[in-house]
Design a protein around this motif. Structure first.
Motif: not given
Lengths: 226, 424
Positions: B172-177, B193-199, B201-207
């Motif tokens: 949940d993006l809104k709950k960063p904790h 797949l793991n790497t792609v998802i992690t990347q 999510l990282e991008r989504v979070e960064r944005d």
């Protein structure tokens, strides 16, 4: 009275100085940064410091600590954009007398300065006199020609506010904020200010006090003695 | 259809088809093999018959045995052996059976004979039957085995995938904790797949963070210029001998600046909530808080002539004090602000951790979908910035408070389920 404004935003500092300039015997010095503030406080003994916390070269809190240890008689008002309870408590614990969140009304700042100075230099000046009108800021009572009219809390607060800003136009919004605090945001009209002032004027004039309070084109009020 | 069902179905179908086709081929080739064997035997018997023709005929015209017939004929039949399948009555059990037959023409002492040798297929049929049964049994066993094997393999190979899926779902993006921690997988595809998802999510979070920072920084940076405008306008107001027109203009500037300041402050608050800057909680007695707040709003409630009635049960909740203030101020403020001047009512009810704030207002139900959106304003009330309810919503989301709106009997009611904040 000597006041030091420690504020890095030049226009803000100048505005504060310009506003205070018109009041009594106030002289203002400006310190745009931490080092200048330190230098000035070492040179002069100020009655009051107006300190912005976020300075480019240091923390305003340090100046307060320093001044308070050297001269506890100096009144200190923090002006800051930080508005959390934590920031407030931190500032007040360190020795500041008041905390004002930006943006604020200049008239509010003036009222806070007056109040801080009264508190610090408790030398019988807790009573503000204006002709036959006496305002006791400690007892929160007024006297007109020796008589004590009953004022509501809001009426008293408004009167005190206007007197500390005498001969200045004080806007209705600033009066509303002064008596209601931060929740005045919620108010869509300031009609209640008008009601209070109407009642206040009536009570004063009935006892033979000159009608000092004037309306300024529906925008605000002025306590005019000149 | 889930992945397991789909693969199971596919594998079973393919296996069934292969086994069936294999069965048919097996059946045919077995039969062919048996036939060849039988034919071979028949041919060797044919030679035997030819060799010992005289002994067999024994001076008879016709020989009619169970497995051999010798019939004189006028036709001339080719001496080449030919085969056919036929049905004959078996003298032993008096039943018809399938037979393989070989016939050829034979010439002896000027006479033509048609000789036919039969071979019962009863044994080979039984054999084929047995073989087929075994085949079917084996096929069934194989399919069941394949099904379970598939399930087993599926579970072990796709385990990582389902774990990734579960984690991704709980994100949940809104709950960063609540950070997603993806496990390493030894299977390359899942690892990537793991790497792609992690990347991702990282991008989504960064944005998301950039966006948040932009809002926060912008609002923060706007404070000073707003302060300056306000102060300059205030100073301008002190100029002697202003005309009423000038005062009106200055006052408009002040009012607009105030509005902008309010909006800015609200935006800043929202980004602070989003940035998780209100983590600490305190025990707060909500009923007292509401009472004191109603007291603070007394000026306005009285001015509008509103009737306020409160039914408040003692309730203690754990919440950040500032957010509690914001929540209540915005809700109560709205209830006052959007109330008609005549016969307006406000009802506050706190019971079983449910807070209801109801007010009379416009006789139109608010648009439930949109009222909590930033800047959505249904009324043209100049005092409203259209952001109060989105602050309320943000706080509710932050604390998992169930927030609902209802319109009934001309009462706009906001209902908050505070169970998640309940503390004994």
């Amino acid at each position: 009275m000597l006041i030091l404004i420690v504020e890095d935003e030049k226009e803000l500092a100048l505005s504060i100085r310009d506003y205070l300039k018109g009041i009594q015997d106030i002289t203002c010095d400006l310190a745009p940064n931490f080092s200048k503030a330190v230098e000035l406080t070492e040179l002069y003994s100020y009655d009051c410091l107006i300190v912005d916390l976020g300075l480019p070269d240091g923390d305003g809190l340090e100046i307060i600590k320093k001044v308070k240890t050297e001269d506890a008689q100096t009144g200190i008002i923090i002006i800051s954009a930080r508005d959390t309870l934590d920031d407030r408590l931190k500032g007040l614990n360190i020795g500041a007398d008041d905390y004002l969140t930006k943006p604020f009304h200049l008239s509010e700042l003036q009222a806070r300065i007056a109040s801080v100075l009264r508190r610090i230099r408790f030398d019988g000046k807790s009573i503000l006199k204006e002709g036959v009108l006496e305002v006791d800021t400690v007892q929160r009572k007024i006297k007109v020609n020796g008589k004590e009219p009953d004022l509501t809390k809001s009426e008293f607060n408004i009167l005190e506010y206007l007197i500390t800003n005498k001969n200045k136009v004080v806007t209705k919004a600033s009066i509303a904020e002064h008596i209601l605090g931060e929740y005045s945001d919620m108010y869509s009209s300031y009609d209640f200010v008008y009601t209070h002032i109407k009642n206040l004027r009536k009570k004063l004039v009935e006892l033979g006090c000159p009608d000092y309070i004037k309306t300024v084109y529906g925008t605000g009020y002025i306590f005019e003695t000149a | 259809m889930n992945l397991l069902t789909k693969t199971s179905l596919l594998i079973t179908t393919v296996a069934l088809t292969v086994l069936m086709a294999g069965g048919v081929i097996f059946f045919l080739s077995t039969k062919e093999m048996i036939n060849k064997q039988v034919d071979k035997e028949l041919i060797s018997e044919m030679h035997f018959v030819m060799r010992s023709f005289d002994n067999l005929v024994h001076g008879r015209d016709t020989v009619f045995y169970e497995e051999l017939t010798i019939i004189p004929t006028d036709e001339i039949i080719s001496p080449v052996a030919r085969f056919r399948d036929t049905i004959r009555l078996n003298v032993f059990d008096n039943k018809y059976h399938t037979y393989r037959a070989l016939f050829f023409g034979f010439r002896k002492g000027g006479n033509n004979y048609k000789i036919e040798i039969f071979k019962s297929l009863i044994d080979s049929n039984t054999l084929i039957e047995r073989v087929t049964l075994v085949w079917i049994g084996m096929s069934l066993f194989l399919i069941v085995a394949i099904y379970f094997l598939n399930k087993l393999i599926f579970k072990s190979t796709w385990k990582d995938f389902f774990e990734i899926l579960k984690l991704a779902k709980s994100y949940d993006l809104k709950k960063p904790h609540k950070k997603v921690l993806l496990k390493e997988s030894e299977i390359n595809e899942f690892a990537s797949l793991n790497t792609v998802i992690t990347q991702l999510l990282e991008r989504v979070e960064r944005d998301f963070n950039n966006q948040k920072e932009l809002t926060a920084n912008t609002s923060h940076e706007l404070q000073t210029p707003l302060s300056i405008i306000r102060m300059k306008a205030e100073l301008l107001l002190q100029t002697p001998d202003l005309t009423s027109e000038q005062v009106r203009l200055i006052s408009d500037i002040l009012a607009t600046t105030d509005r902008l300041s309010r909006l800015n402050k609200s935006l800043l608050t929202i980004s602070k909530i989003e940035n998780n800057q209100f983590r600490e909680t305190e025990k707060i007695s909500l009923h007292e808080k509401i009472r004191s707040l109603a007291g603070q709003f007394k000026e306005l409630i009285d001015e509008k002539g509103l009737k306020i009635s409160m039914t408040l049960e003692e309730t203690t909740i754990e919440i950040h004090p500032l957010l509690a203030d914001l929540l209540l101020v915005n809700l109560l403020g709205n209830a006052i602000l959007h109330n008609p001047v005549e016969n307006g009512r406000i009802l506050l009810e706190l019971k079983n951790n449910i807070l209801k704030i109801a007010n009379t207002g416009d006789h139109i139900e608010l648009d439930k979908e949109n009222i909590f959106h930033r800047y959505f304003r249904q009324s043209k009330n100049p005092g409203s910035t259209g952001i109060g309810l989105s602050i309320v919503k943000k706080i509710c989301e932050y604390y998992d408070i169930d927030l609902d709106y209802r319109y009934r009997n001309n009462l706009h009611t906001f209902i908050l389920d505070l169970s998640s904040l309940y503390t004994s």
